[in-house]
Every structure is written in C-alpha cells, then in structure tokens.
Design an enzyme around this catalytic site. Structure first.
Site, PDB file in Angstrom:
ATOM      1  N   GLU A  67       0.807  -1.226   0.000  1.00  0.00           N
ATOM      2  CA  GLU A  67       0.000   0.000   0.000  1.00  0.00           C
ATOM      3  C   GLU A  67       0.839   1.275   0.000  1.00  0.00           C
ATOM      4  O   GLU A  67       0.587   2.174  -0.827  1.00  0.00           O
ATOM      5  CB  GLU A  67      -1.002  -0.010   1.167  1.00  0.00           C
ATOM      6  N   HIS A 136     -11.635  -4.234   9.141  1.00  0.00           N
ATOM      7  CA  HIS A 136     -12.148  -4.095   7.773  1.00  0.00           C
ATOM      8  C   HIS A 136     -13.475  -3.353   7.725  1.00  0.00           C
ATOM      9  O   HIS A 136     -14.256  -3.545   6.809  1.00  0.00           O
ATOM     10  CB  HIS A 136     -12.343  -5.474   7.119  1.00  0.00           C
TER      11      HIS A 136
END
Ligand SMILES: Cc1ncc(C[n+]2csc(CCOP(=O)(O)OP(=O)(O)O)c2C)c(N)n1
Lengths: 333, 339
Positions: A67, A136
């Site tokens: 990322e 999440h």
C-alpha cells in the site's frame, strides 16, 4: 435539487464507478489504475471486473501487496505527467499509507510554492455492517479531511459516484474517494451521456421543512428511510448530502438549517472528533439564530467495530435511531 | 564490491574515444560543482551559526562527490528525489545558489517562495522533485517518476538519493520490488555516511547493505563515494542500463559527513571519534579530484584556483542577494494549498 434524471437507465454504484474509470481511461492516456487484484480479478469487490479487457495490464495494473509503495508510486507518477488512480482495497489500510498521503501528496504543492502538482485519486472503501470485524469496517474519511492539501469525496448514489469520480480524476490535487463497500449493489439512474459533478457542491436528496438531516455516503440511504418514517408522523425532513467532506459546501448546510431550524448530522465515521463535529459546528456557527435546538451528531459508536452481527448492528446509525433522534429533536415524543 | 563492473561499462564512452581518456571539460565541471556545494554549505554554516538562517541545516560537506558524480551523468530533464541533506543534490542538478539561499532564508525569491525551506527545495525546471524530510519518504516518488517516464516513453530516468538510515524503512523495499518487477528506470543511490543521525549503521542494519537489493535481483554496485570519477563512471553505467530498459539499480556510495547531523550537532564525541573524522577528511572528494586533474596534467592549479575564486564570489553574491531579499507577502500564507 435532488439527483437529476438519469433518463431511466438504472445501474449499480459499482457499474457507475467502473464506467467513470473506463471513460476517463479512454479519454486520457495518462490515467491508469493500480492496486491489488484490480486487473483480472477486478478488485476484491469485483467492481472493476472487465476493465482490464479493454485497457490492458499496462493501464489496469495488479500491484504487489504494498500500500505505501503503490501510493508513493502514484504520487511520483502524478508529479511527472500521469493521472494515477490508486486502489486501496479497504479504507482501514489507509493506516499504512498515511505518510505518502499526508506528508507527501498533501504537502508537495504547497511546499514547492506551487511548482509541483499531485493530480492523483486514491480510491478506497469505508463502511461497516459486512461482518468484517474491526480491521475491515472503519470509515476513516475524517483522517484525510483533517489534512489541508487533499480533497475527500464520499458519494451516496451511482449518479453522484460516477460524476464525482470523473471530476476527481481531472482534478489537479490529490483526491481521496471513499466508496461504501455495502453500496456497490445500490441501484440508481445514471444517464448514458457524459457528465461531471463539481467537487464541493452538496445535493439535497429530499426536500423538507421541519428538520435537516445532513447525511453522508450510506447514511444518506439510512436518513432517507428515516425521513419516510418521519413523514408518517407528520415531520418533514430535508436530507442534505454534502458529497464531499472537503471542499465542504458550508452554505448548503447552513441554508438548510436556517430553513428548517433543526439539524442532525449523520456519518459513518467514529463520532468522536469526527466529520459530524465539523459539520455540526459549521451549522451552529452559520445558523445559530435560526436554530430551535442544538445540532445533534450521529456517527459510528466509539468502539472498534465488533464482529458479531448483533453487536455490529448496534454501532452504526440506522433508520430507527435517526428517526428517534429526529423525533426527539422536533419535540414529537 | 558487490558485483563486478558490468561489461557494458565501457560502452558509455562515446564511440571512438579510447578507454581511460578523460574529458577535461567534464572533470572541471565536476570540480566546479563540488566546490560550489562546498562553498554554499560553508556559507550556510556561517549564516546559521550567526542566527541569520532559521530552521535546520543538514550539511552535505564531505559527500559532494556523490551528488555531483551522479548528477553529471544525468540529463537536465532526468528526475531526482532528495533528502533532508539535500543542498548538494539540488546544486548538482543545476539549481542556482542565490535562489537556494533565498529559500533557506524563507524569502519570496526562493525556489518555493519560502514555503519549503532547506528540507523541501524542489526545482522542477531541473528535474528535482524535491528534498524530503521524511527518511525514505521519496522512494515511492522516485519510482513513480520512473514509472511515468517509462509509460510516457520519455526516456528519462529517476535517481532516488537517500542515506543508509532509510534502509530501515519498508517503503524502500516495496518500491524496489515493483521497480524490478516492472523494470523501472530508477537508480537507488544510497549515501552511506555510516551514521543514522547519531547511531552507527552497524547497530541499525542487519545483514549487508548490498544484500537488500540483491534479494530483489536488482543490479547492485558498491563504490568509493569520495571519488567523483568513480561515482560518475558507475552512474553513467547505471543510467545507460536504465535507459535501455534493463531496470533499476542500487548504488552504494561509501562516504562521510564532516560536520554534525545538523549544524547544531557540535558535540559529537559520544557517538563518533574525532580520529575517525580526521581520517576521512584525508580523503576529501574535492582534493581527490583536483589531485587527479593536476596529476594527469589535464589542467593546472591556476585554472582550479580560478574556478574556486569565481564560485566563492558567486556564493557571496548569492547570500547577499538572499539576505536583502524581501520575505513573502503575508497573503501568500494560504495560496498553493490546492492546485
Ligand atoms: C521517517 C523519519 N524518521 C525519523 C526522522 C528523523 N531523522 C532525520 S534525519 C535522520 C537520520 C537519517 O540518516 P540517514 O538516512 O543515514 O541520512 P544522513 O542524515 O546520514 O544523510 C533521522 C532519524 C525523519 N526525518 N523521518
């Protein structure tokens, strides 16, 4: 007023987003999409499925699970002639990329005295209620909204998502684009013809006269449902969707509150120090003498989002809780 | 030495030129640029210690051969990214000292209108994408610039300068991985001056430095960072590789900073011995190149002296210009936040 007519063509939010990307990829050869599993898999949410077939793996690029790396590459590529769209699978993973976004992307134009620009879009997700548990499920758009130098978009309909994403890609600044992962299947009218929506212009999703509900992303649907329930007991709620947390359409929020004299701000980010605090403050400041009650805030409960469905459902605003809050605020108990 | 010099090395010399023949112009240019950095930084030191300069200054003195050796192998439109110790890279890539001084003093005439300062000078006209105050923070930007150069087919390369301290940062490895996967034209130049601020790199870096890039299959070289000719030769080779589409490389340049981590770091004995400092100063990059030029009878001392005198007055004028230059208008404070 409310989402313009889409000429009857109904598509999902996921399709709208893919269309926006496809159109921009077609229009501008410097646009590319990079992220984990964006190509053949079409992202973990399948939103971009098929995009690679038209544009190839040179423009729809599967990346390693890196990322910070793909965000950094996006920043550098944006500074040197490309218009990257960086895909970060879950907004929760933005924890990993904060240096690249906050210290690099957001600062470069200013630090360079306007010499360098970072025209990139970071697409990522937000939202709970998928039983995805604490790592999440977060909505971290407030983090980016806090930092001068980035813009933040949080669309609530397929029409808005498409028009705003196209604008975001053409914008010369870093723009973070949050998609609620529960909303990819949401359907709405989207015209065939090309259109864009300017960043920083709110949309009134439903007109009303008794109370303003400022709602973002999935909370727009929640608030519209609450407004239906309120209508049944004779309360007319206006639902205002800012569509962007920055630039924020302060005028629209203030004007609606002036009109109705009551306001609730509903957002899926954590309530403490959140987006709702900023918006409530804007309204309190700008419509103080028009208000009949304090501005109320509703956000995700200040706990890590739990896994168990019975617990998770308690953590985010629902039509019922918004309804209750509005009813109380209107003194209709 | 990590890897033997590649056989492609000699092909970087223009055809018809016998190997070993030095281009005097190039050598004098490198000499001049190193002197420019040295003189600039001496002046920075002076301005800072006399409280005329705000903020922090991280001096590059002692490491000049790296910036100059590398940047002389680049074209004007090739990209670099730089560090908190970035004055040398900035000058070597073509920046003007007067505008740099202005930036360091926070003046409107500075490269960034006074908004960047020492640690953020960007000079887009010369391909300098900016100094960066986040250790390792620019690895992604450099790889991204290389990515766009490749995609846009411009033939440009990008050089990422960083200190060995950045080897602790994960971003570097993420970008190395992608750079090698996608054969990006980026050169990772590690300036190993042995100290991550106040800590020796033996205490912070496990394994070998070269091993890090070699693990990705990246072409790696380790060289003497004090010899501008050696650096320049290596850089030319690596630039050539990058332009030919052979992908990234990792260049470790062993060097030493003469001064403290920043100008205020005067009391250093607790982390590095005085003898070590003196030892390294015996291998001064400017002297090494000057000695070579004279020794090979490529030029003579008077030419070098002349260059030095010219640069000295240029630097003095530059500082004067900056000291007399106006500060930014207060209305500038909230411009350039968004493009
Ligand atoms: C991410 C980050 N962590 C810590 C610092 C503080 N800091 C600035 S320079 C430096 C040491 C850097 O050492 P090195 O990379 O070897 O470069 P050098 O100073 O030797 O040129 C540190 C720790 C920083 N600027 N950024």
């Amino acid at each position: 007023m409310s989402t313009p007519n889409g000429n009857g063509r109904v598509i999902t939010m996921g399709q709208a987003i893919k269309e926006a990307l496809a159109e921009e990829l077609r229009r501008d050869p410097t646009v590319y999409v990079m992220g984990e599993d964006v190509a053949e898999a079409g992202t973990a949410f399948k939103v971009l499925k098929g995009l690679v077939d038209e544009f190839g793996t040179d423009r729809v690029i599967d990346s390693p699970i890196s990322e910070p790396g793909i965000t950094g590459l996006g920043v550098g590529a944006a500074m040197t002639g490309m218009r990257p769209v960086v895909d970060i699978m879950f907004g929760d993973f933005s924890t990993l990329i904060m240096d690249q976004m906050v210290n690099q992307a957001a600062k470069i134009h200013y630090m360079s005295g306007g010499k360098l620009k970072v025209p990139m879009v970071l697409r990522t997700t937000m939202g709970a209620t998928r039983r995805s548990a604490a790592q999440h499920s977060q909505s971290l758009h407030a983090w980016f909204s806090h930092v001068p130098g980035v813009k933040v978009v949080i669309p609530s309909t397929p029409y808005d998502a498409k028009g705003l994403l196209k604008t975001a890609i053409r914008d010369d600044n870093p723009v973070v684009f949050f998609e609620d992962k529960m909303m990819y299947q949401l359907k709405g009218e989207v015209p065939e013809e090309e259109y864009t929506i300017p960043l920083g212009v709110a949309d009134i999703k439903r007109e009303g006269s008794d109370i303003t509900i400022v709602a973002t992303s999935s909370m727009v649907q929640v608030s519209l449902a609450a407004a239906d329930m309120l209508a049944e007991i004779g309360i007319s709620a206006e639902v205002v969707d800012p569509r962007c947390t920055f630039p924020l359409d302060k005028e629209a929020l203030i004007n609606s509150a002036k009109k109705t004299s009551r306001a609730i701000v509903v957002d899926e980010g954590y309530e403490r120090y959140g987006v709702t605090a900023e918006m409530a403050s804007v309204i309190a400041d700008g419509a103080f003498y028009y208000l009949d009650a304090p501005v109320k805030r509703m956000g995700a409960m200040d706990v890590p989002i739990p896994f168990s469905p019975v617990l998770e459902d308690l953590t985010v605003p629902t039509p019922d809780t918004v309804f209750e809050m509005a009813k109380t605020l209107c003194g209709a108990n | 030495m990590a890897k033997a010099k590649s056989t492609k090395a000699k092909s970087t010399k223009p055809a018809g030129k016998p190997a070993g023949t030095e281009d005097v112009e190039d050598l004098l240019q490198m000499y001049e640029q190193m002197v420019r950095i040295r003189e600039f930084e001496d002046k920075v030191n002076e301005l800072y210690t006399s409280a005329k300069m705000p903020g922090l200054a991280h001096l590059y003195i002692g490491e000049e051969a790296i910036a100059v050796g590398v940047c002389e192998a680049l074209n004007g439109d090739d990209y670099i990214t730089s560090t908190h110790r970035g004055h040398g890279h900035c000058i070597a890539k073509g920046a003007a000292v007067d505008i740099m001084f202005a930036e360091l003093l926070g003046k409107a005439a500075g490269y960034c209108g006074g908004k960047g300062g020492s640690m953020h000078i960007a000079d887009q006209a010369n391909g300098n994408l900016g100094a960066n105050a986040i250790v390792g923070g620019s690895a992604g930007i450099a790889a991204g610039a290389a990515f766009s150069a490749k995609r846009l087919g411009t033939g440009q390369v990008a050089v990422c300068f960083f200190g060995e301290g950045a080897l602790g940062q994960g971003l570097l490895y993420e970008t190395m991985n992608m750079a090698q996967l996608w054969k990006l034209p980026v050169i990772f130049v590690c300036e190993n001056n042995m100290y991550n601020e106040y800590t020796h790199y033996n205490e912070t870096a496990a394994g070998t430095l070269a091993g890090r890039a070699e693990a990705f299959g990246i072409h790696t070289e380790e060289i003497d960072g004090q010899d501008a000719r050696v650096v320049n030769e290596a850089a030319k080779r690596l630039v050539e590789r990058a332009r030919k589409g052979e992908g990234p490389s990792f260049l470790i340049c062993n060097t030493y900073r003469y001064h403290g981590h920043h100008v205020g770091d005067i009391d250093r004995a607790y982390y590095r011995p005085k003898e070590e400092e003196l030892e390294w100063q015996q291998r001064d990059p400017i002297t090494i190149l000057a000695d070579w030029i004279i020794g090979q009878k490529l030029s003579d001392q008077s030419v070098l002296d002349h260059i030095k005198a010219d640069v000295k007055s240029e630097v003095a004028r530059g500082a004067e210009f900056a000291l007399n230059a106006p500060y930014p208008d207060p209305s500038e404070v909230d411009t350039n936040v968004y493009a």
